[in-house]
Motif scaffolding. Sequence first.
Motif, PDB file in Angstrom:
ATOM      1  N   TRP A   1       0.820  -1.217   0.000  1.00  0.00           N
ATOM      2  CA  TRP A   1       0.000   0.000   0.000  1.00  0.00           C
ATOM      3  C   TRP A   1       0.855   1.268   0.000  1.00  0.00           C
ATOM      4  CZ3 TRP A   1      -4.443   2.207  -0.874  1.00  0.00           C
ATOM      5  CH2 TRP A   1      -4.708   3.457  -0.325  1.00  0.00           C
ATOM      6  N   ARG A   2       1.832   1.310   0.904  1.00  0.00           N
ATOM      7  CA  ARG A   2       2.619   2.536   0.993  1.00  0.00           C
ATOM      8  C   ARG A   2       3.417   2.781  -0.287  1.00  0.00           C
ATOM      9  NH1 ARG A   2       2.657   4.954   5.795  1.00  0.00           N
ATOM     10  NH2 ARG A   2       1.914   3.797   7.617  1.00  0.00           N
ATOM     11  N   ARG A   3       4.030   1.714  -0.787  1.00  0.00           N
ATOM     12  CA  ARG A   3       4.818   1.879  -2.006  1.00  0.00           C
ATOM     13  C   ARG A   3       3.927   2.273  -3.186  1.00  0.00           C
ATOM     14  NH1 ARG A   3       7.437  -2.411  -1.655  1.00  0.00           N
ATOM     15  NH2 ARG A   3       6.188  -3.785  -3.002  1.00  0.00           N
ATOM     16  N   SER A   4       2.758   1.649  -3.313  1.00  0.00           N
ATOM     17  CA  SER A   4       1.837   1.970  -4.398  1.00  0.00           C
ATOM     18  C   SER A   4       1.318   3.389  -4.266  1.00  0.00           C
ATOM     19  CB  SER A   4       0.669   0.987  -4.412  1.00  0.00           C
ATOM     20  OG  SER A   4       1.114  -0.335  -4.591  1.00  0.00           O
ATOM     21  N   ARG A   5       0.990   3.793  -3.035  1.00  0.00           N
ATOM     22  CA  ARG A   5       0.472   5.143  -2.826  1.00  0.00           C
ATOM     23  C   ARG A   5       1.515   6.192  -3.185  1.00  0.00           C
ATOM     24  NH1 ARG A   5      -0.962   6.858   3.187  1.00  0.00           N
ATOM     25  NH2 ARG A   5       1.301   6.618   3.306  1.00  0.00           N
ATOM     26  N   GLU A   6       2.751   5.986  -2.767  1.00  0.00           N
ATOM     27  CA  GLU A   6       3.802   6.955  -3.054  1.00  0.00           C
ATOM     28  C   GLU A   6       4.063   7.050  -4.557  1.00  0.00           C
ATOM     29  OE1 GLU A   6       7.064   5.625  -0.763  1.00  0.00           O
ATOM     30  OE2 GLU A   6       6.216   6.252   1.172  1.00  0.00           O
ATOM     31  N   ALA A   7       4.076   5.886  -5.215  1.00  0.00           N
ATOM     32  CA  ALA A   7       4.298   5.899  -6.663  1.00  0.00           C
ATOM     33  C   ALA A   7       3.154   6.593  -7.388  1.00  0.00           C
ATOM     34  CB  ALA A   7       4.468   4.469  -7.178  1.00  0.00           C
ATOM     35  N   PHE A   8       1.920   6.322  -6.953  1.00  0.00           N
ATOM     36  CA  PHE A   8       0.759   6.942  -7.576  1.00  0.00           C
ATOM     37  C   PHE A   8       0.785   8.458  -7.395  1.00  0.00           C
ATOM     38  CE2 PHE A   8      -3.370   8.788  -6.411  1.00  0.00           C
ATOM     39  CZ  PHE A   8      -3.961   8.819  -7.665  1.00  0.00           C
TER      40      PHE A   8
ATOM     41  N   ASP B   1       3.456  10.073  -9.606  1.00  0.00           N
ATOM     42  CA  ASP B   1       3.050  10.149 -11.009  1.00  0.00           C
ATOM     43  C   ASP B   1       1.950  11.178 -11.210  1.00  0.00           C
ATOM     44  OD1 ASP B   1       4.873   8.211 -11.635  1.00  0.00           O
ATOM     45  OD2 ASP B   1       3.429   6.561 -11.603  1.00  0.00           O
ATOM     46  N   ALA B   2       0.957  11.192 -10.297  1.00  0.00           N
ATOM     47  CA  ALA B   2      -0.141  12.144 -10.427  1.00  0.00           C
ATOM     48  C   ALA B   2       0.362  13.580 -10.290  1.00  0.00           C
ATOM     49  CB  ALA B   2      -1.203  11.860  -9.371  1.00  0.00           C
ATOM     50  N   GLY B   3       1.260  13.824  -9.348  1.00  0.00           N
ATOM     51  CA  GLY B   3       1.799  15.167  -9.182  1.00  0.00           C
ATOM     52  C   GLY B   3       2.566  15.636 -10.397  1.00  0.00           C
TER      53      GLY B   3
ATOM     54  N   LEU C   1      -0.015  16.379 -13.263  1.00  0.00           N
ATOM     55  CA  LEU C   1      -0.772  17.603 -13.033  1.00  0.00           C
ATOM     56  C   LEU C   1       0.115  18.838 -13.155  1.00  0.00           C
ATOM     57  CD1 LEU C   1      -3.016  16.466 -10.042  1.00  0.00           C
ATOM     58  CD2 LEU C   1      -3.784  17.025 -12.350  1.00  0.00           C
ATOM     59  N   ALA C   2       1.371  18.723 -12.753  1.00  0.00           N
ATOM     60  CA  ALA C   2       2.278  19.860 -12.861  1.00  0.00           C
ATOM     61  C   ALA C   2       2.581  20.204 -14.313  1.00  0.00           C
ATOM     62  CB  ALA C   2       3.578  19.572 -12.113  1.00  0.00           C
ATOM     63  N   GLU C   3       2.554  19.212 -15.195  1.00  0.00           N
ATOM     64  CA  GLU C   3       2.860  19.450 -16.608  1.00  0.00           C
ATOM     65  C   GLU C   3       1.657  19.925 -17.402  1.00  0.00           C
ATOM     66  OE1 GLU C   3       4.414  15.748 -17.920  1.00  0.00           O
ATOM     67  OE2 GLU C   3       6.369  16.002 -16.945  1.00  0.00           O
ATOM     68  N   ALA C   4       0.446  19.823 -16.830  1.00  0.00           N
ATOM     69  CA  ALA C   4      -0.760  20.257 -17.536  1.00  0.00           C
ATOM     70  C   ALA C   4      -0.748  21.780 -17.670  1.00  0.00           C
ATOM     71  CB  ALA C   4      -2.007  19.787 -16.799  1.00  0.00           C
ATOM     72  N   ARG C   5      -0.981  22.285 -18.873  1.00  0.00           N
ATOM     73  CA  ARG C   5      -0.860  23.709 -19.131  1.00  0.00           C
ATOM     74  C   ARG C   5      -2.204  24.419 -19.257  1.00  0.00           C
ATOM     75  NH1 ARG C   5       3.974  23.985 -23.702  1.00  0.00           N
ATOM     76  NH2 ARG C   5       5.582  22.913 -22.478  1.00  0.00           N
TER      77      ARG C   5
ATOM     78  N   ARG D   1      -8.310  16.339 -18.005  1.00  0.00           N
ATOM     79  CA  ARG D   1      -8.012  15.078 -18.668  1.00  0.00           C
ATOM     80  C   ARG D   1      -7.103  14.209 -17.798  1.00  0.00           C
ATOM     81  NH1 ARG D   1      -7.371  17.106 -23.226  1.00  0.00           N
ATOM     82  NH2 ARG D   1      -5.136  17.535 -23.139  1.00  0.00           N
ATOM     83  N   VAL D   2      -6.123  14.820 -17.164  1.00  0.00           N
ATOM     84  CA  VAL D   2      -5.250  14.068 -16.260  1.00  0.00           C
ATOM     85  C   VAL D   2      -6.038  13.544 -15.068  1.00  0.00           C
ATOM     86  CG1 VAL D   2      -3.297  14.264 -14.677  1.00  0.00           C
ATOM     87  CG2 VAL D   2      -3.159  15.283 -16.954  1.00  0.00           C
ATOM     88  N   ALA D   3      -6.895  14.401 -14.486  1.00  0.00           N
ATOM     89  CA  ALA D   3      -7.684  13.964 -13.330  1.00  0.00           C
ATOM     90  C   ALA D   3      -8.607  12.813 -13.691  1.00  0.00           C
ATOM     91  CB  ALA D   3      -8.500  15.148 -12.788  1.00  0.00           C
TER      92      ALA D   3
END
Length: 740
Positions: free
Chosen positions: A140-147, A150-152, A155-159, A166-168
Amino acid sequence: MRTGEPLPYVGDVLAALATGMWHWDTATGLVTVDAEAARLLGLPPERTTLTEAQARARLHPVDWNEITGVVQLAVAEGTLAEVRIRIMDEHGTVLRVVRSRSKPSYDPGRRAYELVGTLQEVTEPTPGTPAARSAVTGDWRRSREAFLLDAGRALAEARSTAEVLRVAGGLSMPGFTPDGLVVFGVEGDRLTITGQHGHQPRDMNPFSHMALATDYPATEVVRTGRAVYLSSPDEYKDRYPVTWPLARHFGRRSWAFLPLTVAGRTMGAWLAAFAYPVAFTPDERAVLTTVARMLAQALSRAEAAESERELTEGLQRSMLPSLGPDIPGMRLAARYIPTGGGLQVGGDWYDMIPLPSGRFALAIGDVQGHDVRAAGLMGQLRIALRAYASEGHRPDAVLSRASRFLHGITHEARDQQASDQRFATCLYVEADPATGMLEIARAGHPDPAVRMADGTVMMRPTAGGLPLGIDPDADYPTTRFALEPGETMMLCTDGLIETGGHDMESGWRRLRAILEDHQGDVEALADALVQGVHGPSSHHTTGPLADRREDDIALVVLCRPGEGCGCGDVVTVRPTVRRTLLSVAQDEPERIAEARQHVRELLHDWVSADQVDSAVLLVSEMVTNVLVHTDADALLLAEVTGDTCGRRLRVEVTDAGDDLPHRRRPGELASSGRGVMLIELLADGWGVDPRGEGKSIWFELYESGEADAGGGVDIEMDIDVDVDVDVEAALEAGAGEGAA
């Protein structure tokens, strides 16, 4: 084994374990499956052989693409190829999920893969159940951190807001994934819908423009800034009975409403709805809260960027003119492309100004800088130019007044901020549509380029002065020439020439090739010039291109319709005549270098380099003699006629002097007298024609049809002097590069 009985066959053991076997040979394109593998593929449970197309039809297309990638990686690493595959029926419905494990090998001789493997059905726990959560508890912890990482990043690259939504919508959370998402915004005292995923747009109408006082989870989140978690329909119904009927028909089982907060301000709410019950444990709430914070930051950045882009593009668009009504006898196109970095504003501009005389003026320029200050100065300078032109001033007076105007306003700015010293380049053209006559004044700007009717492209050197705003008393001499029918003139700022690492010379060669090859109208030519430098763009005069640019671009293309112009409905055959006309005044000896450059560009595709050098030498000699031996100005007319490898160059230099040239035999130390001797040696024909007042001396060269290995002029004379002293005198007076 203790009884000594034989072991069962491998196939029987695998069948007992609900595991099938398969064999795939890419050389033959056949896939063989046993009875259990056939059953798992949704086929009758019997051994069979399928083609690749038949096997592929049973698999999800995305999974098929994943198989090919996994196989190549397994061969490269010498490992097993393992992948999960969704089995589809003939209607596209997923029947089951199977796990495929195989040992692939590659035969270089046949250039083919061979795989032997197994298929086994995977039993997926129901999402949201304890079994599903326990399946991921260890990771769980490893999956949550990876998710979250990736999500951050995504979202940071969305202009833009659309990219953020679309990312959300594509987020797949570890252990629990919503099947419906809604982003709510706030407008006054109303709830708005910024975007949604997993719903039909019309289904969200009841929630759009809902009053914030309504008893609805999203409005409560906006009012309080606290999240609302609803684990079951009964809980939703008990807490929000008024709006429960609106949510009931979606068939969801759990809901999470989270605030979108930026800098302590709640800008909206985020809804994540689930088709299965979710308990919303502390870990699950932590993931949802973190995603909501990242989503709020991304939306805030996107909205700020879109507002800034809309503001700056609107500012730039308001400062740039439309080209106005059509001009009888002329075709005109223009483009403006702002720089790709920072604000989408800059100091480049163009303008088309109707004049009281019935003529029109074209102006193009570049104020130093790529910021709002440059855009503001550009707007002021453009208005000043338009005012001076509308008063009926000639081109030189328009630029002189504009220079004093810019010097005055930038001088005030320098008093306030010493580092803010701005100047501007400008090229101003007054055009007569009836005759094609152009009168040009230039202030530190690149010269115009002209494409002749036969496709020859020449840079048109024009007289010029300092950039605007440097010297309030600067003078701007004018240059006159006619745009002939079928000819096209290009005006541009240096951004079109120098971008992409080019300097003025190499950038000009690039544009010249585009001008020579293009055969469309002026609109298509303007697009071709921009695309040739930066890639595709729109027909709009503003707007960013996909790539990053070093400088703004302003471009104006003016065509006088005729054969070879491409402005008509029918593209005609280009004529085989090209000519250039240039005036050199007594006080402009530096323009002899321009005369030489005109002739070189006129003969840019001439076969013999020696003949080109000869023509340049003779033109320099003839124009220099007029300036040295008369008090008149020189008018140069050069014309090329005929087809390739059979062409004729005729050059005439006309002046108002009465003295006719004659042949002399100068002594060894004489300072003049060799001009006629050079013409006799190098020209195929020459002569002098009286013109009433003045005379015209001419020479002709016929294209040899053979390329010369050397590039110079080899002259053997019975005198021991290499360079005509008349040419030397002109060079000492500032004529520019050497004549020979």
